[in-house]
Motif scaffolding. Structure first.
Motif, PDB file in Angstrom:
ATOM      1  N   ALA A 269       0.831  -1.210   0.000  1.00  0.00           N
ATOM      2  CA  ALA A 269       0.000   0.000   0.000  1.00  0.00           C
ATOM      3  C   ALA A 269       0.860   1.253   0.000  1.00  0.00           C
ATOM      4  O   ALA A 269       0.535   2.252  -0.663  1.00  0.00           O
ATOM      5  N   GLY A 270       1.985   1.229   0.730  1.00  0.00           N
ATOM      6  CA  GLY A 270       2.870   2.385   0.780  1.00  0.00           C
ATOM      7  C   GLY A 270       3.492   2.695  -0.569  1.00  0.00           C
ATOM      8  O   GLY A 270       3.560   3.870  -0.976  1.00  0.00           O
ATOM      9  N   LEU A 271       3.941   1.666  -1.281  1.00  0.00           N
ATOM     10  CA  LEU A 271       4.548   1.873  -2.598  1.00  0.00           C
ATOM     11  C   LEU A 271       3.541   2.445  -3.595  1.00  0.00           C
ATOM     12  O   LEU A 271       3.845   3.365  -4.354  1.00  0.00           O
ATOM     13  N   ILE A 272       2.335   1.900  -3.575  1.00  0.00           N
ATOM     14  CA  ILE A 272       1.305   2.404  -4.485  1.00  0.00           C
ATOM     15  C   ILE A 272       0.890   3.820  -4.092  1.00  0.00           C
ATOM     16  O   ILE A 272       0.645   4.675  -4.956  1.00  0.00           O
ATOM     17  N   GLY A 273       0.827   4.089  -2.785  1.00  0.00           N
ATOM     18  CA  GLY A 273       0.508   5.442  -2.335  1.00  0.00           C
ATOM     19  C   GLY A 273       1.554   6.452  -2.784  1.00  0.00           C
ATOM     20  O   GLY A 273       1.220   7.557  -3.250  1.00  0.00           O
ATOM     21  N   LEU A 274       2.832   6.105  -2.666  1.00  0.00           N
ATOM     22  CA  LEU A 274       3.899   6.994  -3.125  1.00  0.00           C
ATOM     23  C   LEU A 274       3.822   7.223  -4.626  1.00  0.00           C
ATOM     24  O   LEU A 274       4.044   8.343  -5.121  1.00  0.00           O
ATOM     25  N   ALA A 275       3.508   6.153  -5.374  1.00  0.00           N
ATOM     26  CA  ALA A 275       3.364   6.292  -6.825  1.00  0.00           C
ATOM     27  C   ALA A 275       2.194   7.203  -7.183  1.00  0.00           C
ATOM     28  O   ALA A 275       2.265   7.986  -8.143  1.00  0.00           O
TER      29      ALA A 275
END
Length: 366
Positions: free
Chosen positions: A334-340
Motif C-alpha cells: 500500500a505504501g509503494l502504491i501510495g507513493l506512486a
C-alpha cells in the motif's frame, strides 16, 4: 463510486450473515459470534491491502483485453478466485499432503481444523517457492524492458531497462534467488522450495508461450508495444491466454493471503468468507480502474504496483526462513502504491503548469 462497489457491499452483507450463522453454530454465544464476524472483516481488509497491486496489474491487462474475455474474467474469474483459490485450493493441498480424497479433506476441515491448519501451513515452503518465483518474473519483466521510456525512479529503472538486452536475465535472477534462499533452510525443505520455484518459472513461461502461439496468426500489429510487457500484451489480445495469465497471477497473489489467514482462524469457512470479501472488492477496484482510465491519468500507479509485486515476491521467498507478519506485507504494498499515486499527482501538476503560457493563457496542446 457506489456503482462499482455495490455488488461487493451486497456480497459483504451476505458473507456477514453467513458468518453470523456459522459463528452461532460454532460458539452458541453472542460474544463468540461477534468475534468471528470481526475476524471475517479483518480478513477482508487484509486481503484488499495485500491485493491492491493485483487490481492495478489486472487493469493493465484488461484495458487491452477483448471485451468478451474481459466479461468472462470478471464473471467466471471471480468465481474461480473466491471458490477455487479460497476453498478448493486449500482442500487440494490437504488432500495431496494427507493422501486422502477431497471429501475426506472437507470433513477434516469441518471436524478437525487444528490438523487441517497444520497440513496447510506445512505446505508453506512449496507454495512460497511457486508463488514467489511467478510474481518475481512478473515484476522483473516489467522493469527489464529496453523500450520502457517512462520511469518513476529513474536511478533504478533506467539501468534495468538497459539490461533487458541480456537474454534470460530475469530467469537467472530468480534462479539465483531460489538457490541462495534454499541454502538458508533445511535440506529436505530446500529441494521442495527449489522444485516449486522452478514450476513457478515454468508456469510463467507457459502462459507467455500460449500468448505467443495464439498471437502468431495475428501479424505484427502489436509490434509497437513495450517489449517488457510482451506477455501481458500478447495475453490481452488473445483472450484465452489473458484469462489464464490473470488467473495464475491472482492465484500467486492469493497464496500468501490464504496461508497468512490461519494466523487469525483455522476454520476453512471463516477464512473463505473473509478472503472472499476481499476478492470481490479487488474485482470492483479493477473494474473502476479500467472504466475510469485511472492508469493513464496517474502515470506512475502502474510502476508502484510492479514495485509492490517485487516486494511481495521477495517477502514470499524469504518467508520460508523468516517470519514476516501479513500486516507488514500489506503496508509495504500500500505504501509503494501510495507513493506512486502522489508522484503521479505531482507529475500531473507539472504538466498542467507546462501547458500554461507565461501570460497565463492556456496553450493549445491538442
Amino acid at each position: 463510486m457506489f456503482k462499482y462497489f455495490r455488488g461487493s457491499l451486497l456480497f459483504t452483507a451476505l458473507c456477514l450473515v453467513l458468518g453470523a450463522i456459522l459463528g452461532w453454530t460454532i460458539t452458541h454465544d453472542v460474544a463468540g459470534t461477534l468475534g468471528i464476524l470481526w475476524i471475517v472483516l479483518v480478513l477482508g481488509v487484509l486481503e484488499v491491502s495485500l491485493s491492491f497491486d493485483n487490481a492495478v496489474v489486472n487493469a493493465t491487462v484488461l484495458r487491452d483485453m477483448d471485451p468478451v474475455w474481459r466479461r468472462r474474467f470478471l464473471s467466471w474469474g471471480i468465481i474461480i478466485a473466491v471458490f477455487g483459490m479460497r476453498i478448493l485450493f486449500p482442500l487440494v493441498i490437504v488432500a495431496i499432503a494427507a493422501q486422502v480424497g477431497p471429501i475426506e479433506a472437507l470433513k477434516l476441515a469441518a471436524t478437525d481444523p487444528v490438523t487441517y491448519e497444520r497440513i496447510i501451513t506445512g505446505a508453506h515452503v512449496g507454495i512460497s517457492g511457486f508463488g514467489g518465483a511467478f510474481l518475481a518474473m512478473v515484476g522483473l519483466t516489467f522493469f527489464l524492458d529496453e523500450e520502457k521510456d517512462l520511469h518513476w525512479i529513474g536511478v533504478i529503472e533506467r539501468p534495468f531497462s538497459s539490461l533487458s538486452r541480456i537474454s534470460g536475465l530475469a530467469i537467472g535472477i530468480v534462479l539465483l534467488a531460489l538457490y541462495g534462499i534454499s541454502r538458508m533452510i533445511a535440506p529436505e525443505e530446500a529441494m521442495t522450495f527449489i522444485t516449486a520455484g522452478i514450476f513457478g518459472l515454468v508456469a510463467y513461461i507457459a502462459v507467455q508461450a500460449i500468448g505467443a502461439l495464439l498471437e502468431q496468426g495475428e501479424g505484427d500489429e502489436d509490434a509497437g508495444h513495450a517489449g517488457g510487457q510482451a506477455v501481458a500484451v500478447a495475453a490481452a489480445k488473445s483472450g484465452l491466454a489473458a484469462f489464464l495469465y490473470l488467473e495464475v497471477l491472482d492465484a500467486s497473489f492469493s497464496f500468501d493471503g490464504v496461508i497468512g489467514a490461519f494466523a487469525l482462524s483455522n476454520n476453512l469457512f471463516i477464512i473463505a468468507l473473509g478472503l472472499g470479501i476481499g476478492a470481490m472488492f479487488v474485482r470492483s477496484m479493477t473494474v473502476m480502474l479500467v472504466d475510469r482510465g485511472t492508469l493513464s491519468e496517474y502515470r506512475f500507479l502502474e510502476h508502484g504496483a510492479f514495485y509492490a509485486i517485487i516486494a511481495l515476491a521477495t517477502i514470499m521467498l524469504l518467508s520460508v526462513r523468516f517470519e514476516i507478519p501479513e500486516t507488514v506485507t500489506g503496508l509495504i504494498g500500500a505504501g509503494l502504491i501510495g507513493l506512486a499515486f502522489v508522484a503521479s499527482l505531482r507529475s500531473k501538476g507539472d504538466d498542467d503548469d507546462d501547458a500554461v503560457a507565461p501570460t497565463g493563457e492556456r496553450l493549445n496542446i491538442s
